[in-house]
Design a protein around this motif. Structure first.
Motif, PDB file in Angstrom:
ATOM      1  N   UNK A   1     -30.576  18.707  47.799  1.00 45.39           N
ATOM      2  CA  UNK A   1     -29.443  19.190  48.424  1.00 45.39           C
ATOM      3  C   UNK A   1     -29.154  19.152  49.804  1.00 45.39           C
ATOM      4  N   UNK A   2     -28.010  18.672  50.342  1.00 44.89           N
ATOM      5  CA  UNK A   2     -27.518  18.630  51.813  1.00 44.89           C
ATOM      6  C   UNK A   2     -27.274  19.922  52.330  1.00 44.89           C
ATOM      7  N   UNK A   3     -27.092  21.095  51.440  1.00 52.13           N
ATOM      8  CA  UNK A   3     -26.600  22.169  51.889  1.00 52.13           C
ATOM      9  C   UNK A   3     -27.319  23.386  51.637  1.00 52.13           C
ATOM     10  N   UNK A   4     -27.216  24.494  52.264  1.00 47.75           N
ATOM     11  CA  UNK A   4     -28.005  25.771  51.883  1.00 47.75           C
ATOM     12  C   UNK A   4     -27.211  27.045  52.020  1.00 47.75           C
ATOM     13  N   UNK A   5     -27.631  28.077  51.582  1.00 50.13           N
ATOM     14  CA  UNK A   5     -26.899  29.340  51.557  1.00 50.13           C
ATOM     15  C   UNK A   5     -27.354  30.168  52.581  1.00 50.13           C
ATOM     16  N   UNK A   6     -26.400  30.955  53.384  1.00 47.91           N
ATOM     17  CA  UNK A   6     -26.979  31.761  54.497  1.00 47.91           C
ATOM     18  C   UNK A   6     -26.015  33.080  54.051  1.00 47.91           C
ATOM     19  N   UNK A   7     -26.832  34.144  54.263  1.00 44.93           N
ATOM     20  CA  UNK A   7     -26.550  35.591  54.128  1.00 44.93           C
ATOM     21  C   UNK A   7     -25.701  36.176  55.188  1.00 44.93           C
TER      22      UNK A   7
END
Length: 489
Positions: free
Chosen positions: A288-294
């Motif tokens: 995946x090229x993306x990530x989650x940030x809270x």
């Protein structure tokens, strides 16, 4: 660029739609305005309203709101905006980039099938052949599926009145439901057909054109309005029609966008935004090229959806598994116990937006929504977690297989992302929204949830879908599907 190819399964063994028989939800799942729309043969008070809708559509006042600017994809977006662009962005979104719905060339001959095994084989053949698109129940059981829904409309409509019948379908796919309903009314109820207007609210420009082409035979009875169900009120006159509108949606809820939240050990909720993955980010999914940030919970709709989610009346929380088990324990204050195993959830903010738009545009209505209450093989342990899947057609050796992705953080337009619906939560959101936005009191808005099989037992001409051995797949298939009906007058 698929990167990791994900998990490959034969579609016939991955049910999204037909768990009982080992079939995948073989589904999905969605020019110029027709001329001569003036002078509808209706003779009633809402003729001008229909003409105004047609005029707004032809003038371009209704338009799909999802940007085609790929530079913003995954660049600080809320999850709902990321999912929306993956599915619906002009040209690059999944529902615009591929032929995502498979319409059989002719109705299936159920009476010639010996039993459910032969029925399953026939669906497998349809699924393996042709385009990338999924099969949906309205396609499989055409025209009888749509005729049953038309019977539901006729039951709700006072046919003795000279009122216009206005039908609004959300996310109409290839237009098969509209064709089935209008053909049936034209042939069997011509007096009702003469005062019927049918319009679709379609976010996909490609599917909107398909609908217009297939419905040309119904002339000024049909129009497709290019708009999102989440803000459909912007595409209709500010003054609503004076008669109840019939709102239909088949497998729309599962593709309405969602937001994601996390709950920490102290019970504090955080919302999620999506960013490009950098070298410092944990590689939960390597391709995946993306990530989650809270971040701190601050978005209006995420907060509102979370509040509704945690305020479901206790009498509605009889189901003890999944989404509502989580909700029930939240309302009773058992946050730490609940999140020992589940620390996140996808909230149906898209459904909430859609209900608010309906309350504004059509405060008087009868509504029918059919969708899945559970889905197998979701991507993670989060409550209401989606399935992310792509049908494979290019490689002969894999034709008819389904590629499952382990994350929703995928390249734009790569796969279908679909969520299960909790209909008890939906009922709570509906009543709350109609009271807050629609100005209704509790007695003026009612809803009911019925199983897919029971609904069609009540409204379908079952002899047309009965198999040789007496089994009826219209009643037996789709055990994980529910029908939500509601009225607000």
């Amino acid at each position: 660029d698929l990167g990791n190819p994900g998990i490959l399964r034969m579609a016939a063994h991955r049910p999204r739609m037909a768990a009982q028989w080992g079939l995948r939800r073989i589904s999905w799942r969605k020019g110029d305005v027709l001329k001569g729309v003036r002078g509808l043969r209706v003779g009633n008070k809402d003729r001008k309203w229909v003409d105004e809708v047609w005029d707004m559509s032809s003038s371009g006042k209704s338009s799909a709101p999802v940007s085609s600017d790929s530079s913003s994809y995954g660049n600080g977006q809320l999850v709902r905006d990321f999912v929306s662009m993956e599915l619906y962005a002009h040209e690059r979104g999944y529902f615009n980039a591929v032929e995502c719905i498979n319409t059989p060339a002719e109705p299936l001959k159920f009476r010639e099938m010996a039993g459910m095994e032969e029925y399953q084989i026939k669906l497998q053949e349809l699924y393996h052949d042709g385009i990338e698109g999924w099969l949906t129940p309205v396609e499989i059981f055409q025209p009888w599926y749509g005729q049953a829904i038309a019977n539901w409309i006729l039951e709700k409509q006072d046919t003795n009145k000279d009122d216009e019948i206005i039908i609004v379908e959300l996310g109409a796919g290839n237009g098969t439901l509209a064709i089935s309903v209008l053909d049936y009314l034209q042939e069997s109820h011509p007096e009702i057909y003469s005062k019927t207007s049918y319009m679709t609210v379609e976010i996909s420009p490609r599917l909107s054109e398909v609908q217009k082409l297939r419905l040309k035979t119904h002339g000024n009875k049909f129009n497709s309005i290019l708009a999102s169900a989440c803000n459909l009120d912007q595409s209709f006159p500010s003054k609503p029609p004076e008669v109840p509108v019939f709102i239909l949606g088949l497998e729309v809820l599962d593709n309405l966008t969602h937001d994601k939240i996390y709950i920490d050990e102290e019970g504090v909720a955080s919302q999620v935004r999506i960013y490009p993955r950098g070298p410092e980010d944990e590689e939960e999914v390597s391709f995946s090229r993306y990530t989650e940030k809270k971040e701190v919970l601050s978005d209006e709709y995420v907060m509102k959806a979370f509040e509704l989610f945690t305020s479901v009346p206790k009498e509605n929380t009889s189901r003890e598994e999944g989404w509502f088990s989580w909700s029930k324990r939240l309302t009773n204050g058992f946050l730490n116990d609940t999140f020992a195993n589940v620390d996140s959830a996808f909230l149906p903010t898209g459904s909430l937006m859609c209900l608010e738009a309906i309350a504004k545009a059509f405060p008087q209505h009868h509504m029918l929504l059919a969708d899945f209450d559970s889905l197998p093989d979701s991507i993670c342990e989060a409550a209401n977690s989606p399935v992310v899947a792509q049908k494979i057609v290019g490689k002969p050796s894999l034709r008819g297989s389904t590629r499952d992705f382990p994350t929703y953080l995928i390249s734009q337009g790569k796969a279908d992302i679909f969520f299960p619906t909790d209909f008890q939560l939906l009922s709570h959101m509906y009543k709350s929204t109609m009271m807050e936005i629609g100005g209704k009191n509790s007695s003026q808005c009612s809803s009911k949830v019925i199983s897919h099989g029971n609904f069609f037992q009540n409204y379908a001409a079952l002899e047309h879908t009965e198999l040789g051995n007496g089994d009826n797949p219209l009643l037996l298939d789709y055990p994980n599907m529910q029908v939500f009906t509601a009225s607000s007058e």
